[in-house]
Design a protein around this motif. Structure first.
Motif, PDB file in Angstrom:
ATOM      1  N   TRP A 237       1.012  -1.200  -0.265  1.00 25.72           N
ATOM      2  CA  TRP A 237      -0.166  -0.088   0.331  1.00 25.72           C
ATOM      3  C   TRP A 237       1.005   1.267   0.040  1.00 25.72           C
ATOM      4  CZ3 TRP A 237      -3.939  -1.827   4.589  1.00 25.72           C
ATOM      5  CH2 TRP A 237      -5.069  -2.675   4.811  1.00 25.72           C
TER       6      TRP A 237
ATOM      7  N   ARG B 248       1.994   2.699   2.193  1.00 26.84           N
ATOM      8  CA  ARG B 248       1.713   3.573   3.060  1.00 26.84           C
ATOM      9  C   ARG B 248       3.131   4.464   3.707  1.00 26.84           C
ATOM     10  NH1 ARG B 248      -0.430   0.322   8.773  1.00 26.84           N
ATOM     11  NH2 ARG B 248      -1.367   2.543   8.883  1.00 26.84           N
TER      12      ARG B 248
ATOM     13  N   HIS C  98      -6.983   2.617   5.905  1.00 22.09           N
ATOM     14  CA  HIS C  98      -6.278   2.811   4.410  1.00 22.09           C
ATOM     15  C   HIS C  98      -7.530   1.964   3.892  1.00 22.09           C
ATOM     16  CE1 HIS C  98      -3.201   2.513   1.261  1.00 22.09           C
ATOM     17  NE2 HIS C  98      -3.667   1.340   0.556  1.00 22.09           N
TER      18      HIS C  98
END
Ligand SMILES: Cc1cc2nc3c(=O)[nH]c(=O)nc-3n(C[C@H](O)[C@H](O)[C@H](O)COP(=O)(O)OP(=O)(O)OC[C@H]3O[C@@H](n4cnc5c(N)ncnc54)[C@H](O)[C@@H]3O)c2cc1C
Length: 392
Positions: free
Chosen positions: A174, A176, A286
């Motif tokens: 992802w 992040r 998320h």
């Protein structure tokens, strides 16, 4: 269950699609506690854990007493387990200088090997479908449904929770923010843990500082002790990536640690280790996945409150998930309410934890901190209280 076509990557394995109310990625304290609450409320719940219980984890294994009631409510019979109750704190600087303090709330000691496995058993007994040795590889959201991929197939759920801890494959996938950050003072630590036999007061937890790190020791079950330290990764690099060499050259310069290394019996040949620990800020959502525990934000281990935050976080998440699944609130409200409740409960603790973390691990600063705090136990108490919560 819908049996589908075959997955091209796993030619002969049937590609199974199953429907759930809640799917949880990660079976540490946050994930297991949440799974139990969801199953107890009657929700069809699946939980994936990449390891197989029981297994060891890097953790100081001192749990703040604020979690006692909650763990008992989940079904862990703490009162019958004769666990060490810890009420006193000793902090030492690398030069050996000491600060002693009673802990306002105190805590208890239990290994993650035991606690996580007990919670996993309770989760199964309550009807959580617990899939061990299975890593979640991807989570997608569309048309109000999540699809979650693992080696065993694809699973659909109305709510997905990420309880995958400090750093994992999904954080990288992802991209992040905390993963993309360059190395800084808060994001490149490693943790090392041993179980040992030694002689140490049952009610005392010590935090021994050394250059670029600190080490905790406290009692757990069966007369064993958890001996666990956090250090900047550069410390290990400096000593040729050799843990024994770093322990000898750096940790043992603190005479308290030297004594433990010389007198303790290690209960396993090599320690459990983890790297790339970050205390940088994280988001609590998320792409509609609710994040709990360390996945949502990690407090400096010296505060001894990460486990309680993971457990408490699961309670906060469950309250909102429950309202959403009962159609009492919309998804966006569940997400907003969760983030604001999480921040209200934990943001202050994380802030104080980051501030205190900066003092520890520096020989000079920890020495100054101890000298300044020693005559003012009230301030030390305040600092401890600022990084802890109340029973929930
Ligand atoms: C050195 C050190 C000492 C500490 N000491 C203490 C202490 O004394 N007291 C305290 O309260 N806290 C302490 N902490 C913090 C505490 O360990 C954590 O805050 C706590 O474990 C967080 O729980 P969690 O459930 O969020 O994560 P974890 O317990 O890390 O659980 C996450 C789980 O997710 C699994 N997982 C990861 N990725 C996937 C995937 N893709 N699919 C499936 N499963 C996955 C992992 O295998 C793991 O079991 C310490 C931390 C460190 C680093």
């Amino acid at each position: 269950m819908i049996e589908g076509s075959t997955n091209s990557a796993t030619q002969n394995i049937p590609f199974r699609i199953r429907e759930y109310d809640v799917a949880i990625a990660g079976g540490g304290l946050a994930g297991l506690a949440l799974g139990i609450q969801c199953a107890q409320a009657g929700y069809r719940t699946i939980l994936f854990e990449k390891e197989k219980y029981p297994f060891h984890k890097v953790c100081g294994e001192y749990i703040s007493a604020e979690s006692w009631n909650f763990l008992e409510e989940l079904g862990v019979p703490l009162s019958q387990m004769n666990l060490p109750i810890i009420r006193r704190l000793l902090v030492t600087a690398p030069n050996g200088k000491e600060l002693r303090q009673n802990l306002p709330l105190g805590g208890f000691g239990i290994s993650r090997y035991k606690l996580d496995a007990m919670l996993a058993d309770i989760a199964r007994q309550n009807g959580v479908e617990l899939i061990e040795s299975t890593k979640v590889d991807g989570i997608k959201f569309g048309n109000e449904v999540f699809s979650l991929q693992s080696f065993g197939g694809s699973y659909h759920a109305k709510v997905v929770v990420g309880a995958f801890g400090k750093r994992t494959n999904l954080d990288v996938r992802w991209s992040r923010k905390f993963i993309l950050k360059k190395h800084n003072k808060l994001n490149n630590y490693m943790g090392v843990k041993y179980h040992i036999k030694t002689s140490w007061p049952e009610d005392l937890i010590a935090l021994h500082n050394f250059e670029n790190g600190y080490c905790g020791i406290s009692k757990i079950e069966e007369n064993k002790y958890c001996f666990c330290y956090l250090t900047a990764a550069k410390n290990l690099e400096r000593w040729g990536n050799s843990i024994p060499e770093m322990e000898k050259q750096v940790l043992c310069r603190n005479r308290h640690l030297k004594m433990i290394f010389e007198n303790a019996e290690k209960l396993s040949q090599s320690p459990v280790t983890i790297s790339q620990i970050s205390f940088d800020k994280k988001e609590q959502i998320h792409n509609h996945v609710l994040l709990v525990g360390d996945a949502a934000g990690m407090i400096a281990p010296l505060c001894g409150n990460g486990m309680s935050m993971a457990l408490h976080g699961s309670k906060i998440a469950f309250e909102q998930i429950n309202l959403f699944l009962q159609n009492k609130i919309a998804r966006w409200q569940m997400e907003e309410n969760y983030v604001s409740a999480w921040k209200k409960q934990f943001s202050g603790r994380l802030r104080t934890g980051r501030m205190v973390q900066r003092f520890f691990g520096s020989a000079l600063l920890s020495d100054i901190l101890i000298s300044v705090l020693k005559p003012f136990p009230g301030i030390t108490n305040k600092l401890i209280s600022e990084t802890h919560g109340q029973p929930f």
